[in-house]
Enzyme design. Structure first.
Site, mmCIF file in Angstrom:
data_model
loop_
_atom_site.group_PDB
_atom_site.id
_atom_site.type_symbol
_atom_site.label_atom_id
_atom_site.label_comp_id
_atom_site.label_asym_id
_atom_site.label_seq_id
_atom_site.Cartn_x
_atom_site.Cartn_y
_atom_site.Cartn_z
ATOM 1 N N LYS A 9 50.151 36.838 39.821
ATOM 2 C CA LYS A 9 49.831 37.282 41.188
ATOM 3 C C LYS A 9 49.543 36.068 42.056
ATOM 4 C CE LYS A 9 45.216 36.299 41.272
ATOM 5 N NZ LYS A 9 44.662 35.186 42.006
ATOM 6 N N LEU A 102 46.608 32.125 39.228
ATOM 7 C CA LEU A 102 47.739 33.067 39.238
ATOM 8 C C LEU A 102 47.476 34.284 38.329
ATOM 9 C CD1 LEU A 102 50.659 30.462 39.045
ATOM 10 C CD2 LEU A 102 49.884 31.725 41.060
ATOM 11 N N GLY A 105 45.825 34.920 32.532
ATOM 12 C CA GLY A 105 45.013 35.523 31.459
ATOM 13 C C GLY A 105 44.781 37.009 31.723
ATOM 14 N N ASP A 139 40.345 40.587 37.977
ATOM 15 C CA ASP A 139 41.756 40.679 38.386
ATOM 16 C C ASP A 139 42.583 41.606 37.491
ATOM 17 O OD1 ASP A 139 41.381 38.929 40.471
ATOM 18 O OD2 ASP A 139 42.191 37.176 39.426
HETATM 19 O O1 C5P Z 1 35.920 38.497 36.727
HETATM 20 P P1 C5P Z 1 36.293 37.159 36.211
HETATM 21 O O2 C5P Z 1 35.901 36.968 34.776
HETATM 22 O O3 C5P Z 1 37.715 36.799 36.450
HETATM 23 O O4 C5P Z 1 35.443 36.127 37.034
HETATM 24 C C1 C5P Z 1 35.291 34.792 36.646
HETATM 25 C C2 C5P Z 1 34.107 34.196 37.372
HETATM 26 O O5 C5P Z 1 34.399 34.042 38.751
HETATM 27 C C3 C5P Z 1 32.850 35.032 37.330
HETATM 28 O O6 C5P Z 1 32.090 34.737 36.187
HETATM 29 C C4 C5P Z 1 32.134 34.587 38.586
HETATM 30 O O7 C5P Z 1 31.487 33.362 38.364
HETATM 31 C C5 C5P Z 1 33.278 34.332 39.555
HETATM 32 N N1 C5P Z 1 33.577 35.497 40.419
HETATM 33 C C6 C5P Z 1 32.706 35.817 41.443
HETATM 34 N N2 C5P Z 1 32.980 36.908 42.220
HETATM 35 C C7 C5P Z 1 34.075 37.660 42.008
HETATM 36 C C8 C5P Z 1 34.969 37.341 40.984
HETATM 37 C C9 C5P Z 1 34.684 36.252 40.202
HETATM 38 O O8 C5P Z 1 31.690 35.144 41.664
HETATM 39 N N3 C5P Z 1 34.294 38.701 42.785
#
Ligand code: C5P
Length: 319
Positions: A9, A102, A105, A139
């Site tokens: 994406k 992108l 994972g 995501d």
């Molecule tokens: O959800 P995901 O594991 O992809 O998010 C990775 C990190 O990115 C989270 O641990 C957080 O630190 C940050 N994040 C955030 N706010 C979001 C998405 C991600 O702060 N809406």
């Protein structure tokens, strides 16, 4: 055996609204699937083992791999099925750059969830799959849905738009530079927390969201106006990632120039980066931009791809 293509994406829009009680950020994003895909093959195992195979040096094959976590989550939620079916071996043929913004994972995790739903006949609804996906990463629900979508909340609240623009993205990433998403958000918080909206103030939050929903990017997409889509690209995370990585900043400048010379529509970093993309209306223009950037930056460390927009996040391959 089951094989799926899991598409990458890009973010056409990423606005950080404020802090959430769960420690994440409240976001408003417009996400778009592009046809640059990892191939994910699931092979049933009779024992409840989870085996990840991937020959990419930056992809872990242990319990930290998001596809591994996806299987573990399904095994936990469906213990009876796990007793009947056992485990799974997942082979990841990596084409999406790693640590790139992108959602590579997340796309692998989405393909694993859908693949297990089919293989193990879990009978999950779209909502059920999305809820499992949201537990794995912000995501993942978008990667399950695919196409062009508004994503709000943590990013897990996905509203798919009716039309996918028919555009092309030239994607550029230095193999040797990766950005950690937690680092990007943490650094953004350190520098810009004073601009955050108070999320207790629902009225201002809703007002800001509504501005986007009726906003210029959504209007441009709804009207199929390629020029305006290019003009309204936006990403708050550029403010922290580009200053930390001058080489990426320079790459963006090179791509902006290539876009000027070859009718490109706009240039922006995707997600937490460091991938930079330029949009083009035709394959020919995208190829010219690709060539121009390649000529300017003759460095084998720079991976360059041309990927058309696509309406699908996941594609099941015929057997
Ligand atoms: O959800 P995901 O594991 O992809 O998010 C990775 C990190 O990115 C989270 O641990 C957080 O630190 C940050 N994040 C955030 N706010 C979001 C998405 C991600 O702060 N809406």
């Amino acid at each position: 055996m089951l094989t799926l293509l899991a598409n990458a994406k890009i973010n056409l829009y990423l606005e950080i609204i404020g802090s959430r009680p769960d420690g994440f950020h409240e976001l408003v994003m417009v996400m778009q699937s592009v046809a640059l895909a990892d191939q994910i093959t699931l092979k049933p195992l009779t024992t409840p083992t989870i085996q990840i195979l991937c020959d990419h040096p930056q992809v872990p094959t242990d319990h930290t791999n998001l596809a591994y976590k996806a299987v573990a989550l399904v095994q936990k939620r469906f213990p009876n099925r796990t007793n009947q079916r056992g485990g799974v071996e997942i082979t990841i043929d990596k084409k999406i750059p790693v640590g790139a913004g992108l959602a590579g994972g997340s796309a692998n995790a989405a393909a694993t969830l859908l693949g297990l739903d089919v293989l193990w006949q879990l009978g999950l609804t779209r909502t059920g799959l999305q809820a499992l996906g949201a537990e794995l990463g912000s995501d993942v629900p978008f990667c399950l849905a695919g196409g062009c979508a508004i994503a709000t909340g943590r990013g897990e609240d996905v509203d798919v738009l009716r039309h996918t623009p028919q555009l092309f993205a030239v994607l550029a990433k230095y193999n040797s530079i990766s950005v950690s998403t937690p680092w990007a958000y943490k650094t953004y918080r350190q520098q810009f927390e004073h601009t955050y909206l108070n999320l207790g103030d629902r009225a201002s939050l809703i007002e800001r969201r509504d501005r986007l929903h009726s906003g210029k990017m959504i209007e441009a997409i709804a009207a199929g106006n390629a020029t305006k889509i290019g003009t309204h690209l936006y990403n708050d995370l550029e403010k922290v990632v580009l200053p930390a990585h001058p080489k990426v900043s320079q790459l963006k400048e090179t791509m902006i120039q290539a876009a000027k010379d070859h009718s490109g529509l706009g240039t922006m970093m995707s997600g937490s980066g460091p991938t930079v993309f330029t949009l083009a209306a035709t394959r020919q223009q995208a190829d010219s931009i690709w060539q121009s950037v390649r000529q300017q930056i003759d460095d084998t460390d720079l991976a360059l791809h041309v990927a058309p927009f696509t309406a699908r996040g996941l594609v099941t391959q015929p057997r």
